[in-house]
Design a protein around this motif. Structure first.
Motif, PDB file in Angstrom:
ATOM      1  N   MET A  38     -18.563  13.738  -5.172  1.00 29.28           N
ATOM      2  CA  MET A  38     -18.536  12.537  -6.051  1.00 29.28           C
ATOM      3  C   MET A  38     -18.112  13.985  -7.502  1.00 29.28           C
ATOM      4  SD  MET A  38     -22.059  10.618  -8.031  1.00 29.28           S
ATOM      5  CE  MET A  38     -22.238  10.606  -6.694  1.00 29.28           C
ATOM      6  N   ASP A  39     -17.498  13.144  -8.312  1.00 33.47           N
ATOM      7  CA  ASP A  39     -16.581  14.024  -9.382  1.00 33.47           C
ATOM      8  C   ASP A  39     -17.708  13.725 -11.085  1.00 33.47           C
ATOM      9  OD1 ASP A  39     -14.332  15.170  -8.327  1.00 33.47           O
ATOM     10  OD2 ASP A  39     -13.384  13.967  -8.596  1.00 33.47           O
ATOM     11  N   ASN A  40     -17.692  14.294 -11.699  1.00 32.57           N
ATOM     12  CA  ASN A  40     -18.618  14.392 -12.725  1.00 32.57           C
ATOM     13  C   ASN A  40     -18.415  14.949 -14.084  1.00 32.57           C
ATOM     14  OD1 ASN A  40     -20.184  17.171 -12.896  1.00 32.57           O
ATOM     15  ND2 ASN A  40     -19.834  16.767 -11.676  1.00 32.57           N
ATOM     16  N   ASN A  41     -18.347  14.403 -15.227  1.00 34.30           N
ATOM     17  CA  ASN A  41     -18.442  15.002 -16.453  1.00 34.30           C
ATOM     18  C   ASN A  41     -19.394  15.776 -17.589  1.00 34.30           C
ATOM     19  OD1 ASN A  41     -15.555  13.841 -16.726  1.00 34.30           O
ATOM     20  ND2 ASN A  41     -16.305  11.765 -17.215  1.00 34.30           N
ATOM     21  N   LEU A  42     -19.993  16.427 -15.862  1.00 34.79           N
ATOM     22  CA  LEU A  42     -21.428  16.601 -16.570  1.00 34.79           C
ATOM     23  C   LEU A  42     -20.868  18.249 -16.886  1.00 34.79           C
ATOM     24  CD1 LEU A  42     -24.365  17.134 -17.409  1.00 34.79           C
ATOM     25  CD2 LEU A  42     -24.375  18.157 -14.468  1.00 34.79           C
ATOM     26  N   LYS A  43     -20.197  18.831 -16.826  1.00 35.12           N
ATOM     27  CA  LYS A  43     -19.774  20.378 -17.283  1.00 35.12           C
ATOM     28  C   LYS A  43     -18.970  20.661 -19.562  1.00 35.12           C
ATOM     29  CE  LYS A  43     -17.810  24.949 -17.189  1.00 35.12           C
ATOM     30  NZ  LYS A  43     -17.140  25.377 -15.929  1.00 35.12           N
ATOM     31  N   ASN A  44     -18.289  19.092 -19.382  1.00 32.06           N
ATOM     32  CA  ASN A  44     -17.652  18.699 -20.340  1.00 32.06           C
ATOM     33  C   ASN A  44     -18.641  18.102 -21.442  1.00 32.06           C
ATOM     34  OD1 ASN A  44     -15.270  18.994 -20.017  1.00 32.06           O
ATOM     35  ND2 ASN A  44     -14.656  16.901 -18.959  1.00 32.06           N
ATOM     36  N   LEU A  45     -19.521  17.121 -21.170  1.00 34.95           N
ATOM     37  CA  LEU A  45     -21.115  16.807 -21.874  1.00 34.95           C
ATOM     38  C   LEU A  45     -21.055  17.951 -22.784  1.00 34.95           C
ATOM     39  CD1 LEU A  45     -21.888  13.589 -20.219  1.00 34.95           C
ATOM     40  CD2 LEU A  45     -20.938  14.035 -22.197  1.00 34.95           C
ATOM     41  N   ARG A  46     -21.490  19.119 -21.677  1.00 32.24           N
ATOM     42  CA  ARG A  46     -22.464  20.025 -21.691  1.00 32.24           C
ATOM     43  C   ARG A  46     -21.940  20.796 -23.307  1.00 32.24           C
ATOM     44  NH1 ARG A  46     -23.000  24.856 -20.098  1.00 32.24           N
ATOM     45  NH2 ARG A  46     -21.574  24.804 -18.201  1.00 32.24           N
ATOM     46  N   LYS A  47     -20.590  20.737 -23.377  1.00 31.07           N
ATOM     47  CA  LYS A  47     -20.296  22.131 -23.799  1.00 31.07           C
ATOM     48  C   LYS A  47     -20.065  21.122 -25.124  1.00 31.07           C
ATOM     49  CE  LYS A  47     -18.138  25.225 -20.809  1.00 31.07           C
ATOM     50  NZ  LYS A  47     -18.751  26.845 -20.764  1.00 31.07           N
ATOM     51  N   ILE A  48     -19.433  20.503 -24.684  1.00 33.11           N
ATOM     52  CA  ILE A  48     -19.243  19.272 -26.161  1.00 33.11           C
ATOM     53  C   ILE A  48     -20.930  19.836 -27.039  1.00 33.11           C
ATOM     54  CG2 ILE A  48     -19.280  17.492 -27.408  1.00 33.11           C
ATOM     55  CD1 ILE A  48     -17.462  16.327 -25.101  1.00 33.11           C
ATOM     56  N   ARG A  49     -21.319  19.129 -26.059  1.00 29.98           N
ATOM     57  CA  ARG A  49     -23.316  19.189 -27.254  1.00 29.98           C
ATOM     58  C   ARG A  49     -23.601  21.055 -27.284  1.00 29.98           C
ATOM     59  NH1 ARG A  49     -25.791  13.971 -26.197  1.00 29.98           N
ATOM     60  NH2 ARG A  49     -23.629  12.555 -26.093  1.00 29.98           N
ATOM     61  N   SER A  50     -23.077  21.543 -26.723  1.00 27.08           N
ATOM     62  CA  SER A  50     -23.190  23.545 -26.572  1.00 27.08           C
ATOM     63  C   SER A  50     -24.812  24.104 -26.252  1.00 27.08           C
ATOM     64  CB  SER A  50     -23.179  23.112 -28.328  1.00 27.08           C
ATOM     65  OG  SER A  50     -22.348  23.640 -29.267  1.00 27.08           O
ATOM     66  N   ASN A  73     -25.142  23.842 -11.988  1.00 27.72           N
ATOM     67  CA  ASN A  73     -24.081  25.265 -11.713  1.00 27.72           C
ATOM     68  C   ASN A  73     -23.505  23.980 -10.553  1.00 27.72           C
ATOM     69  OD1 ASN A  73     -22.214  26.661 -11.573  1.00 27.72           O
ATOM     70  ND2 ASN A  73     -23.100  27.294  -9.770  1.00 27.72           N
ATOM     71  N   SER A  74     -24.411  23.934  -9.637  1.00 28.46           N
ATOM     72  CA  SER A  74     -24.061  22.945  -8.405  1.00 28.46           C
ATOM     73  C   SER A  74     -23.409  21.328  -8.753  1.00 28.46           C
ATOM     74  CB  SER A  74     -25.285  22.555  -7.549  1.00 28.46           C
ATOM     75  OG  SER A  74     -25.266  24.315  -7.346  1.00 28.46           O
ATOM     76  N   ILE A  75     -24.113  20.883  -9.341  1.00 28.85           N
ATOM     77  CA  ILE A  75     -23.420  19.463  -9.673  1.00 28.85           C
ATOM     78  C   ILE A  75     -22.252  19.405 -10.192  1.00 28.85           C
ATOM     79  CG2 ILE A  75     -24.401  17.258 -10.980  1.00 28.85           C
ATOM     80  CD1 ILE A  75     -27.515  17.664 -10.621  1.00 28.85           C
ATOM     81  N   GLU A  76     -22.195  20.489 -11.358  1.00 24.24           N
ATOM     82  CA  GLU A  76     -21.518  20.860 -12.266  1.00 24.24           C
ATOM     83  C   GLU A  76     -20.382  21.373 -11.388  1.00 24.24           C
ATOM     84  OE1 GLU A  76     -22.827  21.974 -16.816  1.00 24.24           O
ATOM     85  OE2 GLU A  76     -21.365  23.624 -15.577  1.00 24.24           O
ATOM     86  N   ASN A  77     -19.732  22.042 -10.278  1.00 23.07           N
ATOM     87  CA  ASN A  77     -19.359  22.188  -9.791  1.00 23.07           C
ATOM     88  C   ASN A  77     -18.771  21.334  -8.396  1.00 23.07           C
ATOM     89  OD1 ASN A  77     -18.307  24.540 -10.081  1.00 23.07           O
ATOM     90  ND2 ASN A  77     -20.573  25.084 -10.445  1.00 23.07           N
ATOM     91  N   GLY A  78     -19.478  20.239  -8.084  1.00 18.41           N
ATOM     92  CA  GLY A  78     -19.001  19.170  -7.049  1.00 18.41           C
ATOM     93  C   GLY A  78     -19.988  19.568  -5.897  1.00 18.41           C
TER      94      GLY A  78
END
Length: 64
Positions: A1-13, A31-36
């Motif tokens: 499953m793809d996700n936007n977790l890394k982007n959300l995390r970066k936006i919120r620092s 890390n494992s979730i972010e990398n699918g």
């Protein structure tokens, strides 16, 4: 499953360590979730939605 977790995390620092600590999981789990490489449990997915204040669909992208 793809996700936007890394982007959300970066936006919120938010670092992987900080997010992991807030959700009581390891940094490796984040890390494992972010990398699918790992799909989170429903419980962890709901914790992520509450942490970021967004819907499940805004974090995870389901593809048939």
């Amino acid at each position: 499953m793809d996700n936007n977790l890394k982007n959300l995390r970066k936006i919120r620092s938010v670092s992987q360590n900080d997010l992991a600590d807030a959700l009581s999981v390891s940094r490796q789990t984040i890390n494992s979730i972010e990398n699918g490489k790992f799909d989170p449990s429903l419980t962890l997915a709901m914790k992520l939605t509450r942490y970021f204040g967004v819907s499940l669909e805004e974090i995870f992208i389901y593809k048939n």
